[in-house]
Every structure is written in C-alpha cells, then in structure tokens.
Scaffold this active site. Structure first.
Site, PDB file in Angstrom:
ATOM      1  N   HIS A 222     -46.680  -0.082  24.574  1.00 30.55           N
ATOM      2  CA  HIS A 222     -46.203  -1.476  24.445  1.00 30.55           C
ATOM      3  C   HIS A 222     -46.578  -1.926  23.035  1.00 30.55           C
ATOM      4  O   HIS A 222     -46.010  -1.425  22.058  1.00 30.55           O
ATOM      5  CB  HIS A 222     -46.842  -2.287  25.572  1.00 30.55           C
ATOM      6  CG  HIS A 222     -46.315  -3.671  25.766  1.00 30.55           C
ATOM      7  ND1 HIS A 222     -45.225  -4.165  25.106  1.00 30.55           N
ATOM      8  CD2 HIS A 222     -46.746  -4.683  26.581  1.00 30.55           C
ATOM      9  CE1 HIS A 222     -45.004  -5.413  25.502  1.00 30.55           C
ATOM     10  NE2 HIS A 222     -45.919  -5.757  26.384  1.00 30.55           N
ATOM     11  N   HIS A 261     -36.238   2.144  23.896  1.00 24.85           N
ATOM     12  CA  HIS A 261     -36.537   0.868  24.549  1.00 24.85           C
ATOM     13  C   HIS A 261     -35.976   0.886  25.952  1.00 24.85           C
ATOM     14  O   HIS A 261     -34.922   1.469  26.193  1.00 24.85           O
ATOM     15  CB  HIS A 261     -35.937  -0.303  23.759  1.00 24.85           C
ATOM     16  CG  HIS A 261     -36.593  -1.589  24.082  1.00 24.85           C
ATOM     17  ND1 HIS A 261     -36.245  -2.337  25.176  1.00 24.85           N
ATOM     18  CD2 HIS A 261     -37.617  -2.239  23.477  1.00 24.85           C
ATOM     19  CE1 HIS A 261     -37.025  -3.398  25.221  1.00 24.85           C
ATOM     20  NE2 HIS A 261     -37.875  -3.361  24.218  1.00 24.85           N
ATOM     21  N   ASP A 312     -41.253  -2.234  16.824  1.00 22.70           N
ATOM     22  CA  ASP A 312     -42.504  -1.712  16.271  1.00 22.70           C
ATOM     23  C   ASP A 312     -42.329  -0.790  15.079  1.00 22.70           C
ATOM     24  O   ASP A 312     -43.310  -0.434  14.432  1.00 22.70           O
ATOM     25  CB  ASP A 312     -43.289  -0.976  17.362  1.00 22.70           C
ATOM     26  CG  ASP A 312     -44.014  -1.935  18.284  1.00 22.70           C
ATOM     27  OD1 ASP A 312     -44.450  -2.979  17.781  1.00 22.70           O
ATOM     28  OD2 ASP A 312     -44.115  -1.657  19.483  1.00 22.70           O
TER      29      ASP A 312
HETATM   30  N1  ACO Z   1     -39.650   9.529  21.265  1.00 26.09           N
HETATM   31  C1  ACO Z   1     -39.166  10.656  21.829  1.00 26.09           C
HETATM   32  N2  ACO Z   1     -38.489  10.661  22.992  1.00 26.09           N
HETATM   33  C2  ACO Z   1     -38.313   9.484  23.594  1.00 26.09           C
HETATM   34  C3  ACO Z   1     -38.789   8.278  23.063  1.00 26.09           C
HETATM   35  C4  ACO Z   1     -39.479   8.338  21.847  1.00 26.09           C
HETATM   36  N3  ACO Z   1     -39.949   7.233  21.288  1.00 26.09           N
HETATM   37  N4  ACO Z   1     -38.437   7.260  23.883  1.00 26.09           N
HETATM   38  C5  ACO Z   1     -37.785   7.805  24.892  1.00 26.09           C
HETATM   39  N5  ACO Z   1     -37.705   9.147  24.717  1.00 26.09           N
HETATM   40  C6  ACO Z   1     -37.054  10.113  25.585  1.00 26.09           C
HETATM   41  C7  ACO Z   1     -37.955  10.517  26.732  1.00 26.09           C
HETATM   42  O1  ACO Z   1     -38.779  11.622  26.417  1.00 26.09           O
HETATM   43  C8  ACO Z   1     -36.938  10.852  27.784  1.00 26.09           C
HETATM   44  O2  ACO Z   1     -36.364  12.098  27.478  1.00 26.09           O
HETATM   45  P1  ACO Z   1     -36.005  13.143  28.635  1.00 26.09           P
HETATM   46  O3  ACO Z   1     -34.997  12.434  29.485  1.00 26.09           O
HETATM   47  O4  ACO Z   1     -35.509  14.316  27.886  1.00 26.09           O
HETATM   48  O5  ACO Z   1     -37.292  13.379  29.366  1.00 26.09           O
HETATM   49  C9  ACO Z   1     -35.841   9.804  27.564  1.00 26.09           C
HETATM   50  O6  ACO Z   1     -35.930   9.470  26.179  1.00 26.09           O
HETATM   51  C10 ACO Z   1     -36.010   8.555  28.409  1.00 26.09           C
HETATM   52  O7  ACO Z   1     -37.360   8.100  28.248  1.00 26.09           O
HETATM   53  P2  ACO Z   1     -38.064   7.087  29.252  1.00 26.09           P
HETATM   54  O8  ACO Z   1     -39.548   7.177  29.057  1.00 26.09           O
HETATM   55  O9  ACO Z   1     -37.545   7.273  30.641  1.00 26.09           O
HETATM   56  O10 ACO Z   1     -37.523   5.713  28.748  1.00 26.09           O
HETATM   57  P3  ACO Z   1     -38.221   4.348  29.018  1.00 26.09           P
HETATM   58  O11 ACO Z   1     -37.154   3.359  29.159  1.00 26.09           O
HETATM   59  O12 ACO Z   1     -39.206   4.382  30.110  1.00 26.09           O
HETATM   60  O13 ACO Z   1     -39.059   4.194  27.662  1.00 26.09           O
HETATM   61  C11 ACO Z   1     -40.385   3.363  25.992  1.00 26.09           C
HETATM   62  C12 ACO Z   1     -39.214   3.084  26.932  1.00 26.09           C
HETATM   63  C13 ACO Z   1     -41.686   3.441  26.816  1.00 26.09           C
HETATM   64  C14 ACO Z   1     -40.482   2.217  25.005  1.00 26.09           C
HETATM   65  C15 ACO Z   1     -40.150   4.675  25.257  1.00 26.09           C
HETATM   66  O14 ACO Z   1     -38.946   4.637  24.540  1.00 26.09           O
HETATM   67  C16 ACO Z   1     -41.310   5.054  24.342  1.00 26.09           C
HETATM   68  O15 ACO Z   1     -42.301   5.631  24.801  1.00 26.09           O
HETATM   69  N6  ACO Z   1     -41.220   4.702  23.024  1.00 26.09           N
HETATM   70  C17 ACO Z   1     -42.300   4.959  22.099  1.00 26.09           C
HETATM   71  C18 ACO Z   1     -43.329   3.854  22.203  1.00 26.09           C
HETATM   72  C19 ACO Z   1     -42.841   2.571  21.555  1.00 26.09           C
HETATM   73  O16 ACO Z   1     -42.261   2.554  20.491  1.00 26.09           O
HETATM   74  N7  ACO Z   1     -43.135   1.455  22.257  1.00 26.09           N
HETATM   75  C20 ACO Z   1     -42.766   0.139  21.791  1.00 26.09           C
HETATM   76  C21 ACO Z   1     -41.664  -0.417  22.659  1.00 26.09           C
HETATM   77  S1  ACO Z   1     -41.216  -2.028  22.132  1.00 26.09           S
HETATM   78  C22 ACO Z   1     -42.509  -2.982  22.584  1.00 26.09           C
HETATM   79  O17 ACO Z   1     -43.115  -2.785  23.593  1.00 26.09           O
HETATM   80  C23 ACO Z   1     -42.878  -4.055  21.748  1.00 26.09           C
END
Ligand code: ACO
Length: 376
Positions: A222, A261, A312
């Site tokens: 987050h 996201h 971010d």
């Molecule tokens: N880097 C690499 N792969 C990613 C990323 C990432 N940043 N985000 C999603 N993916 C991939 C996952 O590995 C997954 O791949 P798969 O289907 O091959 O296993 C797919 O995309 C879907 O990912 P989920 O985790 O199901 O997506 P979710 O909607 O739960 O994730 C999240 C959202 C937690 C923000 C995620 O994108 C992430 O971890 N990002 C990095 C952390 C980040 O930047 N957080 C800030 C968010 S904005 C905020 O809170 C202010």
C-alpha cells in the site's frame, strides 16, 4: 492460492458501501473527489481546499478557506506532554511507527473529539494539522535539528517541508508537495481507508480509526511502495542496467513497486501528473537522473508485463530531490491521506452499519478434545 467458489479473496470487486467522497474510473483512468476531476484540482486548487472539499462536500469560499488555514495554524501545536513523549521515542524508530503511536497518544489530550459523531470534524482538522508537527518533531530530533515552530503563515505543504527540512521551501518545492498532497488525499475504499471505516463502524472514535489507518498504510503493498521504488532505482544505478535488473526481477516473480493497481486498468491519473512534477523538479534541481531511470523502468515493465504505473512510482523521486529520506515518504502520504480517512469516518458516522463480513470455514469440525495430560 486457488480461489474457492463463493469467496472474494481480498474483497476484490465487492461493493461494500455507498460513498459520495471519491470515484475511481479504473477503465478511463479518472479520479474524482466530490464531483471534481483530480486533474482540475491538481492544476488549480490547494491541499487546504481539497481537505475542505472532502470534509464538507463543497469547495470553500475565500472566507471559509481563510478560516480553515487559521485553524490549521493554531492546531499545529501539540500538547507539551506529547512533544516530550515523541522526543523520548527511540531514535531508530521508523517514522510510521512514531506516527501511529502519536496519533493514538494525541487522543488522550482531546477528550471532546473522541466522541464519535458530528463533532469529529474538529478531530479531523486537528489530526490533519498535527501530522506534519509529529513527523517534524521526531525527524528534527533524530537529525539533531532545532525544535520547530507552528509557522501559521505557511500552507500545509510549505509547513510540512519546513518541519522536515528546517528551511523554508522554494515556491516550486512547496507547490510540488502541495500537488502530491492533493493527489494522495483520498482514493475510495483503499486498504487504509477501509480499515478506518471498519474501526468507525463499531462506533469507535476518529483517533482510533486513524490509528488503524496509519498501521494499514505502512505495508509495502500500500503506502510503503514509494520507498521501495527508490530502493529499486538505487539497485539499478544506471539506465543501461535497467532492462537486466527489471527483467531479472520479473523472471523471479518479484513485484516491481509502483506498478499495477487493483482498480485502474490503465494509467493511474495521479502517476501522469506526478511524472510531470518529477520532471519539473528534476529540471529545477539540475538532476533528471531519477526521472530518466523511471521512464526506462516504465518502458520495460509495460513491455514485459503490460502493467501501468501507479501513484507511488514518481512521488519518491520528487521527495528524494527535496532531500527527504526514504522512510519519510509513506508518512508524507499519511499527512495527506488523513484528510480522506477522516472524511470517510465522518461519512461512516452519518450512515453507520457495522462492517462485518463472513469467512468460509475450511477447518475441521467435531474433533475430540484431548485433555492436556494425555497429549503427546
Ligand atoms: N510487478 C510485477 N507483477 C505484478 C505487479 C507488479 N507491481 N502487480 C501485479 N503484478 C502481476 C501479479 O504477479 C499477477 O501476475 P500473475 O497473474 O502472473 O500471477 C498479476 O499481475 C495480478 O496481480 P494481483 O496481485 O492479483 O493484482 P492485485 O490487484 O491484487 O494487485 C497491487 C494490486 C497489490 C497494487 C499490485 O499491483 C502490486 O503488488 N503492486 C506493487 C506494489 C505497489 O506499487 N503498491 C502501491 C499501490 S497504490 C497505493 O496503494 C497507494
């Protein structure tokens, strides 16, 4: 983990409540606060105006805005016992832990504002005014700087920078942070706001709700992501290594912070605005290194994974150019999001319904109790 039928893991796509505060159009990449497009607010308003908008549902008149600024100036001063408490916290504490503990402790000095209901608007203003002071008090002490003054003539953005840097920011620096505060002020039912609303839905008080929210924002999935973006840039070092480092991480199924996201399927509009500010501040400082590295990271991540940047990705580059240490990035996020958290708590009190989902039980039943003495 395999999804179980009937279980919405992470509450994804579950509509939990009605709200008038914030709308995210994840398909078109739009973000709306109380009817106003974030792009208009970032171009024309200030954090103070946005905080007023989130709390009252309308933009302030000039007199109302002046009144709010005066209130912020007064409410910046912390009760002396709390200052002493912050000054006695271990110097190696993380600022997010200091913030969480201090928000909780501030409630002890504000008995009138800890009764849930309409009066909580006073607490919302108190907390929004106080967060920069809490951070400044701790950061100045750990860096051996002089205690801070309330500086009522400064905007919230300028005061936050003065509190942390112990100098008056330039106009461009203050505006860059003002825009960042506007962009981070609310984001519908994100994890920390949801945590605040869950706490408020038990008819607990605003300070408890914000304490829950600070603890939730701390996590790297987050608010903590912006700190990790800068760790990645330091690891990459030069643009030539970008491709290798990022591809290597993706091959190991590591997440690249600042991308992806839950709601946006296109570029987060806040990332679009912050990218421009990262460039502007970089140009003003004669240092476009972070901006150029981030552009390169974007290119590789989008090509390899089809992921777009989130809020971010660029914020940390701006704060780093302002000489702010990484562990202050998430607390700065909190100093903005507190406006949204408190607006949501106020909304929750107006239409209260205990938030209590259910879990699908997948454990055992009917086990025979074995007395302690007979267990091997
Ligand atoms: N880097 C690499 N792969 C990613 C990323 C990432 N940043 N985000 C999603 N993916 C991939 C996952 O590995 C997954 O791949 P798969 O289907 O091959 O296993 C797919 O995309 C879907 O990912 P989920 O985790 O199901 O997506 P979710 O909607 O739960 O994730 C999240 C959202 C937690 C923000 C995620 O994108 C992430 O971890 N990002 C990095 C952390 C980040 O930047 N957080 C800030 C968010 S904005 C905020 O809170 C202010």
């Amino acid at each position: 983990m395999v999804a179980t039928p009937g279980v919405q893991r992470g509450l994804e796509d579950v509509v939990a409540l009605e709200s008038r505060i914030c709308f995210i159009d994840g398909v078109r990449g739009r973000l709306i606060y109380q009817g106003y497009d974030i792009r208009d607010l970032a171009a024309q308003s200030t954090f103070e105006e946005v905080a007023y908008l989130l709390w009252y549902g309308r933009l302030p008149t000039a007199a109302q805005l002046a009144d709010l600024k005066t209130r912020f100036g007064t409410l910046r001063t912390l009760p002396p016992p709390l200052v002493e408490r912050i000054e006695s916290m271990p110097l190696e504490s993380t600022p997010m832990d200091v913030l969480r503990t201090s928000v909780s402790a501030l409630a002890l000095f504000e008995p009138d504002e800890t009764k849930p209901g309409e009066s909580s608007i006073g607490g919302a203003q108190r907390l929004t005014a106080a967060l920069p002071t809490i951070l400044g008090t701790f950061h100045r002490r750990r860096t051996g700087r002089a205690p801070l003054r309330a500086r009522p003539e400064l905007s919230q953005a300028a005061y936050l920078l003065y509190a942390l840097l112990d100098r008056d920011p330039t106009e461009l620096e203050a505006r860059a942070v003002d825009v960042a505060l506007i962009l981070h002020a609310d984001h519908e039912l994100n994890a920390s706001t949801f945590a605040a609303r869950v706490t408020a839905s038990t008819l607990s008080d605003l300070y408890s709700a914000v304490t829950s929210a600070v603890g939730t924002l701390k996590g790297p999935l987050h608010g903590g992501a912006n700190e990790r973006v800068m760790d990645l840039l330091n690891e990459i070092g030069t643009p030539e290594l970008c491709e290798t480092v990022v591809k290597d991480k993706l091959a190991k199924h590591e997440r690249i912070m600042g991308f992806g996201h839950r709601v946006y399927k296109v570029e987060d509009p806040r990332a679009t605005i912050l990218r421009e500010w990262s460039r502007k501040v970089g140009e003003a400082k004669g240092n476009l290194r972070y901006y150029e590295l981030l552009r390169r990271v974007e290119e590789v991540v989008h090509r390899e994974k089809g992921l777009y940047p989130n809020v971010d990705l660029y914020s940390g580059s701006i704060y780093s150019l302002l000489d702010l240490p990484h562990d202050l990035f998430t607390p700065i996020f909190a100093a903005s999001r507190v406006a949204g958290w408190t607006a949501h708590v106020l909304e929750e009190y107006q239409d209260l319904r205990l938030i209590r989902p259910t879990a699908k039980y997948v454990g055992a039943v009917d086990l025979t109790y074995v007395p302690l003495a007979e267990r091997g």
